[in-house]
Scaffold this motif. Structure first.
Motif, mmCIF file in Angstrom:
data_model
loop_
_atom_site.group_PDB
_atom_site.id
_atom_site.type_symbol
_atom_site.label_atom_id
_atom_site.label_comp_id
_atom_site.label_asym_id
_atom_site.label_seq_id
_atom_site.Cartn_x
_atom_site.Cartn_y
_atom_site.Cartn_z
ATOM 1 N N LEU A 3 0.826 -1.203 0.000
ATOM 2 C CA LEU A 3 0.000 0.000 0.000
ATOM 3 C C LEU A 3 0.863 1.257 0.000
ATOM 4 N N VAL A 4 1.875 1.316 0.880
ATOM 5 C CA VAL A 4 2.701 2.522 0.913
ATOM 6 C C VAL A 4 3.562 2.638 -0.341
ATOM 7 N N LEU A 5 3.921 1.513 -0.943
ATOM 8 C CA LEU A 5 4.646 1.579 -2.213
ATOM 9 C C LEU A 5 3.783 2.242 -3.276
ATOM 10 N N ARG A 6 2.497 1.896 -3.321
ATOM 11 C CA ARG A 6 1.591 2.528 -4.294
ATOM 12 C C ARG A 6 1.452 4.022 -4.025
ATOM 13 N N LEU A 7 1.352 4.402 -2.756
ATOM 14 C CA LEU A 7 1.249 5.819 -2.411
ATOM 15 C C LEU A 7 2.461 6.591 -2.926
ATOM 16 N N LEU A 8 3.641 6.039 -2.722
ATOM 17 C CA LEU A 8 4.855 6.713 -3.151
ATOM 18 C C LEU A 8 4.993 6.726 -4.673
ATOM 19 N N GLU A 9 4.615 5.631 -5.308
ATOM 20 C CA GLU A 9 4.673 5.591 -6.780
ATOM 21 C C GLU A 9 3.714 6.609 -7.378
ATOM 22 N N ASP A 10 2.545 6.761 -6.793
ATOM 23 C CA ASP A 10 1.589 7.770 -7.285
ATOM 24 C C ASP A 10 2.181 9.172 -7.165
ATOM 25 N N ALA A 11 2.817 9.453 -6.039
ATOM 26 C CA ALA A 11 3.432 10.765 -5.850
ATOM 27 C C ALA A 11 4.580 10.967 -6.833
ATOM 28 N N ALA A 12 5.387 9.943 -7.024
ATOM 29 C CA ALA A 12 6.547 10.048 -7.912
ATOM 30 C C ALA A 12 6.146 10.277 -9.361
ATOM 31 N N SER A 13 5.001 9.731 -9.767
ATOM 32 C CA SER A 13 4.554 9.854 -11.157
ATOM 33 C C SER A 13 3.647 11.063 -11.375
ATOM 34 N N GLY A 14 3.453 11.864 -10.335
ATOM 35 C CA GLY A 14 2.586 13.027 -10.447
ATOM 36 C C GLY A 14 3.239 14.158 -11.222
ATOM 37 N N GLU A 15 2.502 15.248 -11.345
ATOM 38 C CA GLU A 15 2.991 16.416 -12.074
ATOM 39 C C GLU A 15 3.886 17.260 -11.173
ATOM 40 N N GLY A 16 4.646 18.138 -11.802
ATOM 41 C CA GLY A 16 5.457 19.075 -11.046
ATOM 42 C C GLY A 16 6.926 18.724 -11.045
ATOM 43 N N THR A 17 7.685 19.553 -10.358
ATOM 44 C CA THR A 17 9.128 19.400 -10.265
ATOM 45 C C THR A 17 9.480 18.289 -9.282
ATOM 46 N N PRO A 18 10.736 17.881 -9.233
ATOM 47 C CA PRO A 18 11.142 16.930 -8.194
ATOM 48 C C PRO A 18 10.831 17.434 -6.784
ATOM 49 N N VAL A 19 10.918 18.733 -6.578
ATOM 50 C CA VAL A 19 10.580 19.310 -5.273
ATOM 51 C C VAL A 19 9.115 19.063 -4.960
ATOM 52 N N ASP A 20 8.238 19.334 -5.925
ATOM 53 C CA ASP A 20 6.803 19.112 -5.735
ATOM 54 C C ASP A 20 6.516 17.647 -5.430
ATOM 55 N N ARG A 21 7.139 16.767 -6.203
ATOM 56 C CA ARG A 21 6.833 15.342 -6.079
ATOM 57 C C ARG A 21 7.418 14.726 -4.813
ATOM 58 N N LEU A 22 8.598 15.195 -4.403
ATOM 59 C CA LEU A 22 9.143 14.686 -3.146
ATOM 60 C C LEU A 22 8.297 15.168 -1.970
ATOM 61 N N ALA A 23 7.869 16.423 -2.010
ATOM 62 C CA ALA A 23 6.997 16.935 -0.945
ATOM 63 C C ALA A 23 5.710 16.128 -0.887
ATOM 64 N N ALA A 24 5.130 15.818 -2.047
ATOM 65 C CA ALA A 24 3.895 15.021 -2.081
ATOM 66 C C ALA A 24 4.133 13.625 -1.533
ATOM 67 N N ALA A 25 5.271 13.028 -1.880
ATOM 68 C CA ALA A 25 5.591 11.685 -1.392
ATOM 69 C C ALA A 25 5.757 11.673 0.120
#
Length: 212
Positions: A79-101
């Protein structure tokens, strides 16, 4: 655990898919017992009693106590792997995506701190083949976060002399929420997620805010 599933605003736990109802009750009971007592101090009689059934009934659904732990650990890690993969594949910069993750990973560990303590801290009690499978899932999870950090390094958003060490630090910071959250709730899971996202970005030497 039951209270964690009452509202759609709460991040997911995987027990809705466990059938029949008796098997689901056993998994929930195991989460509570393992978190409170620890895996080794919990007996099958403890598990059955908490689930409201006889010890003999437990073996209809699970052959061993370790099988219950494996189901909990596997479900939580996937489950947490899916959460992180969703954040990693989202829009935005690496900063945006790491913050989301970080927000998602931290929030899940806060909202489901009981389950998370079992998932993260009882790994050593798994049988050899199950342990190997869960270690692989943990490595995949680490690679997702490491990949986002590497992208940020490549774009100049992060300054990270030790990529592996930074990844461990980020993951450890988020996971540790499960250890203390619930004992003293001065912040909501969402607030902890926002705080940790900001801390992680500062740790990686990103000067801007978590929200961009």
């Amino acid at each position: 655990m039951g209270g964690e599933e009452k509202t759609s605003q709460v991040m997911p736990v995987p027990w809705q898919q466990v059938t029949p109802d008796a098997a689901r009750r056993l998994v929930i009971a195991a989460v509570e017992e393992f978190a409170e007592r620890g895996y080794h101090a919990t007996t099958t009689r403890d598990l059955a009693g908490r689930a409201g059934m006889s010890p003999a009934a437990l073996y209809i659904h699970y052959k061993t106590k370790e099988e219950l732990l494996y189901q909990i650990s596997s479900a939580g890690h996937r489950l947490v792997l899916r959460l992180l993969e969703d954040a990693a594949s989202g829009e935005g910069t690496p900063v945006d995506r790491l913050a989301a993750a970080v927000r998602a990973f931290t929030r899940w560990h806060a909202e489901h701190h009981t389950m998370a303590r079992v998932v993260q801290y009882e790994l050593g009690a798994l049988a050899k083949e199950h342990h190997a499978e869960i270690v692989d899932l943990r490595c995949r999870t680490d690679r997702v976060v490491r990949g986002i950090i590497q992208e940020g390094v490549d774009t100049g958003d992060f300054v990270v002399p030790d990529l592996a060490g930074a990844t461990v630090a980020v993951m450890s910071l988020c996971i540790d929420v499960a250890r203390w959250f619930g004992a003293e709730r001065r912040r909501s899971p969402e607030e902890v997620g926002e705080l940790y996202a900001d801390l992680v970005l500062r740790m990686l030497r990103h000067a801007g805010p978590a929200h961009q």
